[in-house]
Design a protein around this motif. Structure first.
Motif, mmCIF file in Angstrom:
data_model
loop_
_atom_site.group_PDB
_atom_site.id
_atom_site.type_symbol
_atom_site.label_atom_id
_atom_site.label_comp_id
_atom_site.label_asym_id
_atom_site.label_seq_id
_atom_site.Cartn_x
_atom_site.Cartn_y
_atom_site.Cartn_z
ATOM 1 N N ARG A 27 -33.882 -19.750 -32.966
ATOM 2 C CA ARG A 27 -33.941 -18.221 -32.410
ATOM 3 C C ARG A 27 -32.518 -17.914 -31.976
ATOM 4 N N VAL A 28 -31.867 -16.837 -32.559
ATOM 5 C CA VAL A 28 -30.598 -16.344 -32.231
ATOM 6 C C VAL A 28 -30.524 -15.287 -30.805
ATOM 7 N N SER A 29 -30.186 -15.845 -29.842
ATOM 8 C CA SER A 29 -30.427 -15.008 -28.678
ATOM 9 C C SER A 29 -30.057 -13.348 -28.855
ATOM 10 N N ALA A 30 -28.863 -13.119 -29.431
ATOM 11 C CA ALA A 30 -28.665 -11.850 -29.596
ATOM 12 C C ALA A 30 -29.433 -10.906 -30.467
ATOM 13 N N LEU A 31 -30.148 -11.699 -31.529
ATOM 14 C CA LEU A 31 -30.991 -10.960 -32.261
ATOM 15 C C LEU A 31 -32.603 -10.863 -31.366
ATOM 16 N N GLY A 32 -32.861 -11.806 -30.535
ATOM 17 C CA GLY A 32 -34.203 -11.799 -29.996
ATOM 18 C C GLY A 32 -35.239 -12.344 -31.095
ATOM 19 N N ALA A 33 -34.790 -13.136 -31.986
ATOM 20 C CA ALA A 33 -35.553 -13.442 -33.280
ATOM 21 C C ALA A 33 -34.787 -14.498 -33.947
ATOM 22 N N VAL A 52 -25.079 -14.428 -35.913
ATOM 23 C CA VAL A 52 -25.114 -15.858 -36.201
ATOM 24 C C VAL A 52 -23.634 -16.570 -35.859
ATOM 25 N N CYS A 53 -22.480 -15.799 -36.085
ATOM 26 C CA CYS A 53 -21.118 -16.287 -35.997
ATOM 27 C C CYS A 53 -20.997 -16.402 -34.599
ATOM 28 N N ASP A 54 -21.483 -15.569 -33.640
ATOM 29 C CA ASP A 54 -21.193 -15.594 -32.168
ATOM 30 C C ASP A 54 -21.827 -16.586 -31.702
ATOM 31 N N GLU A 55 -23.420 -16.954 -32.083
ATOM 32 C CA GLU A 55 -24.144 -17.994 -31.568
ATOM 33 C C GLU A 55 -23.756 -19.347 -31.707
ATOM 34 N N PHE A 56 -23.079 -19.447 -33.056
ATOM 35 C CA PHE A 56 -22.582 -20.738 -33.485
ATOM 36 C C PHE A 56 -21.250 -20.844 -33.519
ATOM 37 N N GLU A 57 -20.550 -20.024 -32.559
ATOM 38 C CA GLU A 57 -18.971 -19.887 -32.460
ATOM 39 C C GLU A 57 -18.221 -20.222 -34.062
ATOM 40 N N ILE A 58 -18.513 -19.415 -35.283
ATOM 41 C CA ILE A 58 -17.976 -19.620 -36.296
ATOM 42 C C ILE A 58 -16.707 -19.234 -36.292
ATOM 43 N N SER A 59 -15.593 -19.760 -37.038
ATOM 44 C CA SER A 59 -14.378 -19.066 -36.777
ATOM 45 C C SER A 59 -14.273 -17.806 -37.602
ATOM 46 N N GLN A 60 -13.039 -17.264 -37.227
ATOM 47 C CA GLN A 60 -12.758 -15.838 -37.604
ATOM 48 C C GLN A 60 -12.615 -16.071 -39.250
ATOM 49 N N SER A 61 -12.218 -17.232 -39.975
ATOM 50 C CA SER A 61 -11.947 -17.001 -41.349
ATOM 51 C C SER A 61 -13.248 -17.113 -42.135
#
Length: 63
Positions: A27-33, A52-61
């Motif tokens: 469950r991705v918090s920003a999506l609420g789903a 997903v990028c924010d939730e899992f701290e995915i790099s900018q690349s």
């Protein structure tokens, strides 16, 4: 972003099998789903990918 590109990015980050598991189970918090729920309700793949990028701290690349 097309849905196919979204899945390519998910698979690049998490691997083919684990990407689907993350999409269904996490469950991705920003999506609420979960990712799957957000896509099914009509959220854009780009919006979901950014969450997903924010939730899992995915790099900018990979964004």
């Amino acid at each position: 972003m097309r849905l196919s590109e979204f899945w390519q990015r998910m698979e690049a980050r998490f691997g083919v099998v684990y990407a689907r598991s993350v999409a269904v189970d996490y469950r991705v918090s920003a999506l609420g789903a979960t990712v799957s729920e957000a896509l099914e309700r009509g959220d854009s793949p780009k919006h979901v990918w950014r969450a997903v990028c924010d939730e899992f701290e995915i790099s900018q690349s990979l964004r």
